[in-house]
Design a protein around this motif. Structure first.
Motif, PDB file in Angstrom:
ATOM      1  N   LEU A 144      50.473  35.043  36.635  1.00 56.90           N
ATOM      2  CA  LEU A 144      51.511  35.581  37.633  1.00 56.90           C
ATOM      3  C   LEU A 144      51.581  34.581  38.877  1.00 56.90           C
ATOM      4  O   LEU A 144      52.654  34.437  39.331  1.00 56.90           O
ATOM      5  CB  LEU A 144      50.950  36.892  38.227  1.00 56.90           C
ATOM      6  N   ALA A 145      50.278  33.908  39.366  1.00 52.38           N
ATOM      7  CA  ALA A 145      50.336  33.343  40.520  1.00 52.38           C
ATOM      8  C   ALA A 145      51.158  31.988  40.212  1.00 52.38           C
ATOM      9  O   ALA A 145      51.978  31.538  41.136  1.00 52.38           O
ATOM     10  CB  ALA A 145      48.761  32.737  40.436  1.00 52.38           C
ATOM     11  N   GLU A 146      51.180  31.314  38.956  1.00 55.71           N
ATOM     12  CA  GLU A 146      51.915  30.294  38.629  1.00 55.71           C
ATOM     13  C   GLU A 146      53.428  30.528  38.724  1.00 55.71           C
ATOM     14  O   GLU A 146      54.146  29.855  39.205  1.00 55.71           O
ATOM     15  CB  GLU A 146      51.791  29.741  37.196  1.00 55.71           C
ATOM     16  N   GLY A 147      53.939  31.639  38.131  1.00 56.22           N
ATOM     17  CA  GLY A 147      55.105  32.339  38.341  1.00 56.22           C
ATOM     18  C   GLY A 147      55.745  32.432  39.709  1.00 56.22           C
ATOM     19  O   GLY A 147      56.960  32.242  39.962  1.00 56.22           O
ATOM     20  N   LEU A 148      54.958  32.819  40.424  1.00 57.69           N
ATOM     21  CA  LEU A 148      55.344  33.151  41.932  1.00 57.69           C
ATOM     22  C   LEU A 148      55.092  31.930  42.925  1.00 57.69           C
ATOM     23  O   LEU A 148      55.681  31.858  43.720  1.00 57.69           O
ATOM     24  CB  LEU A 148      54.143  34.270  42.629  1.00 57.69           C
ATOM     25  N   GLY A 149      54.410  30.834  42.461  1.00 55.43           N
ATOM     26  CA  GLY A 149      54.332  29.650  42.920  1.00 55.43           C
ATOM     27  C   GLY A 149      53.454  29.841  44.273  1.00 55.43           C
ATOM     28  O   GLY A 149      53.786  29.446  45.347  1.00 55.43           O
ATOM     29  N   VAL A 150      52.343  30.405  43.990  1.00 61.10           N
ATOM     30  CA  VAL A 150      51.239  30.544  45.191  1.00 61.10           C
ATOM     31  C   VAL A 150      50.271  29.525  44.892  1.00 61.10           C
ATOM     32  O   VAL A 150      49.891  28.875  43.828  1.00 61.10           O
ATOM     33  CB  VAL A 150      50.706  32.121  45.218  1.00 61.10           C
ATOM     34  N   ARG A 151      49.379  29.474  46.348  1.00 65.45           N
ATOM     35  CA  ARG A 151      48.351  28.401  46.147  1.00 65.45           C
ATOM     36  C   ARG A 151      47.340  29.120  45.169  1.00 65.45           C
ATOM     37  O   ARG A 151      46.971  30.268  45.305  1.00 65.45           O
ATOM     38  CB  ARG A 151      47.928  28.343  47.555  1.00 65.45           C
ATOM     39  N   GLY A 152      46.702  28.002  44.397  1.00 65.07           N
ATOM     40  CA  GLY A 152      45.247  28.552  43.795  1.00 65.07           C
ATOM     41  C   GLY A 152      44.012  27.815  44.211  1.00 65.07           C
ATOM     42  O   GLY A 152      44.139  27.325  45.294  1.00 65.07           O
ATOM     43  N   PRO A 153      43.273  27.575  43.553  1.00 64.20           N
ATOM     44  CA  PRO A 153      42.930  28.384  42.149  1.00 64.20           C
ATOM     45  C   PRO A 153      42.770  29.926  42.158  1.00 64.20           C
ATOM     46  O   PRO A 153      42.233  30.271  43.119  1.00 64.20           O
ATOM     47  CB  PRO A 153      41.718  27.763  41.471  1.00 64.20           C
ATOM     48  N   VAL A 154      43.354  30.713  41.056  1.00 68.78           N
ATOM     49  CA  VAL A 154      43.117  32.143  40.952  1.00 68.78           C
ATOM     50  C   VAL A 154      42.027  32.424  40.332  1.00 68.78           C
ATOM     51  O   VAL A 154      41.836  32.173  39.210  1.00 68.78           O
ATOM     52  CB  VAL A 154      44.278  32.811  40.128  1.00 68.78           C
ATOM     53  N   THR A 155      40.809  33.005  40.798  1.00 64.25           N
ATOM     54  CA  THR A 155      39.714  33.565  40.098  1.00 64.25           C
ATOM     55  C   THR A 155      39.439  34.863  40.398  1.00 64.25           C
ATOM     56  O   THR A 155      40.252  35.538  41.249  1.00 64.25           O
ATOM     57  CB  THR A 155      38.285  32.660  40.593  1.00 64.25           C
ATOM     58  N   SER A 156      38.695  35.397  39.729  1.00 64.55           N
ATOM     59  CA  SER A 156      38.338  37.076  39.860  1.00 64.55           C
ATOM     60  C   SER A 156      37.841  37.238  41.194  1.00 64.55           C
ATOM     61  O   SER A 156      36.784  36.573  41.387  1.00 64.55           O
ATOM     62  CB  SER A 156      37.553  37.666  38.729  1.00 64.55           C
ATOM     63  N   PRO A 157      38.336  38.027  41.960  1.00 69.84           N
ATOM     64  CA  PRO A 157      37.629  38.320  43.409  1.00 69.84           C
ATOM     65  C   PRO A 157      36.889  39.625  43.166  1.00 69.84           C
ATOM     66  O   PRO A 157      36.544  40.254  44.144  1.00 69.84           O
ATOM     67  CB  PRO A 157      39.059  38.914  44.073  1.00 69.84           C
ATOM     68  N   THR A 158      35.985  39.594  41.983  1.00 64.12           N
ATOM     69  CA  THR A 158      35.059  40.592  41.873  1.00 64.12           C
ATOM     70  C   THR A 158      34.104  40.705  43.219  1.00 64.12           C
ATOM     71  O   THR A 158      34.029  42.203  43.689  1.00 64.12           O
ATOM     72  CB  THR A 158      34.139  40.746  40.717  1.00 64.12           C
TER      73      THR A 158
END
Length: 171
Positions: A50-64
């Motif tokens: 989803l983040a790649e498709g939106l073009g947002v800054r990463g990295p995306v990790t679980s925010p548990t």
């Protein structure tokens, strides 16, 4: 308005990311995506796509442990608010997160949000991920996740009424 349903088979983690990427390209400010499924089903993997498709800054990790993380857009689109509601125990705790404060300016994705965040908006997309489990490898214990996993998407509200998810996500 009744929900539109789409069921897909995802053979690999890469397929889950690719589905997320295609879905992310459809999302716009104000959208709510509720992800559900067992541990290891692919909720964070889907969010990476989803983040790649939106073009947002990463990295995306679980925010548990931080509960929520904001990923700003890299191309002028909406930010991604990524929430992990696993440790959220009540509607009052969801309210304390103030998710509705940014809801119209951001795309909000909530892992483990089923039963907790649906009242934020009637316009939402629910994605339920399932990953079967099998016997442990030789010498191991317990069960391990196996492929393929499946995704069941339920689109709710007028926002999704004119969107052909099957055509957009299976191309």
């Amino acid at each position: 308005m009744s929900a539109a349903v789409l069921e897909l088979r995802l053979a690999t983690d890469e397929d889950t990311v690719a589905l997320g990427r295609r879905l992310g390209s459809l999302l716009r400010a104000g959208d709510l995506v509720v992800l559900s499924g067992d541990v290891g089903a692919g909720k964070t993997t889907m969010t990476r796509g989803l983040a790649e498709g939106l073009g947002v800054r990463g990295p995306v990790t679980s925010p548990t442990f931080v509960i929520a993380r904001v990923h700003p857009s890299l191309r002028g689109g909406p930010p991604l608010v990524h929430v992990d509601a696993y440790r959220v125990g009540s509607l009052a705790e969801v309210d304390d997160l103030d998710l509705d404060a940014d809801a119209q300016e951001a795309v909000t994705v909530v892992e483990w949000g089923a039963g907790l965040v649906e009242d934020l908006t009637g316009q939402r997309l629910e994605v339920h991920l399932e990953r079967p489990h099998g016997a442990a490898p030789a010498g191991g214990s317990g069960e391990v996740p196996v492929e393929p996993r499946s995704a069941r998407l339920l689109a709710h509200g007028r926002r999704w009424a004119g969107v052909d998810l099957a055509a957009a996500l299976t191309a």
